[in-house]
Design a protein around this motif. Structure first.
Motif, PDB file in Angstrom:
ATOM      1  N   GLU A  30       0.826  -1.207   0.000  1.00  0.00           N
ATOM      2  CA  GLU A  30       0.000   0.000   0.000  1.00  0.00           C
ATOM      3  C   GLU A  30       0.859   1.256   0.000  1.00  0.00           C
ATOM      4  O   GLU A  30       1.938   1.295   0.601  1.00  0.00           O
ATOM      5  N   THR A  31       0.341   2.297  -0.629  1.00  0.00           N
ATOM      6  CA  THR A  31       0.944   3.618  -0.514  1.00  0.00           C
ATOM      7  C   THR A  31       0.424   4.293   0.749  1.00  0.00           C
ATOM      8  O   THR A  31      -0.614   3.899   1.310  1.00  0.00           O
ATOM      9  N   VAL A  32       1.120   5.329   1.205  1.00  0.00           N
ATOM     10  CA  VAL A  32       0.669   6.048   2.392  1.00  0.00           C
ATOM     11  C   VAL A  32      -0.707   6.666   2.150  1.00  0.00           C
ATOM     12  O   VAL A  32      -1.541   6.748   3.063  1.00  0.00           O
ATOM     13  N   ASP A  33      -0.976   7.091   0.914  1.00  0.00           N
ATOM     14  CA  ASP A  33      -2.291   7.676   0.622  1.00  0.00           C
ATOM     15  C   ASP A  33      -3.399   6.630   0.695  1.00  0.00           C
ATOM     16  O   ASP A  33      -4.528   6.929   1.121  1.00  0.00           O
ATOM     17  N   GLN A  34      -3.102   5.403   0.271  1.00  0.00           N
ATOM     18  CA  GLN A  34      -4.102   4.333   0.378  1.00  0.00           C
ATOM     19  C   GLN A  34      -4.397   4.010   1.840  1.00  0.00           C
ATOM     20  O   GLN A  34      -5.555   3.791   2.217  1.00  0.00           O
ATOM     21  N   VAL A  35      -3.360   3.989   2.656  1.00  0.00           N
ATOM     22  CA  VAL A  35      -3.558   3.751   4.086  1.00  0.00           C
ATOM     23  C   VAL A  35      -4.356   4.898   4.700  1.00  0.00           C
ATOM     24  O   VAL A  35      -5.269   4.691   5.504  1.00  0.00           O
TER      25      VAL A  35
END
Length: 203
Positions: free
Chosen positions: A116-121
């Motif tokens: 996951e990317t930080v934005d997805q998290v």
């Protein structure tokens, strides 16, 4: 609002002890982790008092579900949105191991290949908190989950970018309390350690 949001991180596992990134891997609590989860339940009960409880949500990972059980909580909802960060190819590796090939790597500043990317998290944290805010109208909410995702939740609650989670520590079996003051979100307590059965030592 008079109700509060409580975060309970799961108890100790072999990988939390070793510093290995534990996302989707379903790893059990250690014996000490089970003991500390029960102690965290006593701390949480003391902090909450007699306030009504509107929701207990857990990550689906057994380390979180078991922590909730040992803490004396009845889980009313299980959600993949509350799961730990998906570390992709870095699952099971420690930060020093990752830095052997990616100098200076941190989960907050660098990508997790096939994870996951930080934005997805951060988007997951937004979904969780939107649901939580509805439930807080009826009483306290307890979320039983993980370290990195819990830190993103704290940042998101404070209306900060998810990368600001780096500033908040959440230890295994630690309890945190989030609330607000006249509509301004705040941290009321952060990373409170479990309460041993004997209680606080006398001075």
């Amino acid at each position: 609002m008079s109700a509060h949001l409580y975060l309970l991180r799961h108890g100790e596992t072999e990988w939390s002890l070793s510093g290995q990134h534990t996302g989707r891997t379903d790893i059990p609590l250690t014996p000490n982790g089970e003991k500390r989860a029960a102690e965290a339940g006593r701390m949480l009960a003391g902090l909450r008092g007699d306030n009504p409880l509107a929701l207990v949500m857990s990550s689906p990972r057994s380390r979180a579900v078991r922590t909730a059980e040992l803490a004396g909580l009845t889980v009313t909802e299980v959600s993949e949105d509350l799961a730990e960060w998906d570390y992709g190819d870095y699952e099971g590796l420690t930060t020093p191991q990752i830095r052997e090939t990616v100098p200076g790597w941190t989960v907050w500043t660098h990508p997790c290949p096939n994870g996951e990317t930080v934005d997805q998290v951060g988007a997951r944290a937004q979904r969780v908190l939107a649901h939580v805010r509805e439930k807080l109208r009826d009483g306290d909410v307890v979320l039983v989950g993980h370290g990195h995702f819990g830190r993103v939740l704290v940042a998101t609650w404070l209306q900060l970018p998810p990368t600001e989670g780096v500033r908040f520590a959440l230890d295994a079996a630690g309890v945190s309390e989030l609330g607000d003051e006249r509509g301004v979100p705040q941290i009321r307590r952060l990373n409170v350690p479990p309460l041993p059965e004997r209680g606080f030592p006398h001075a």
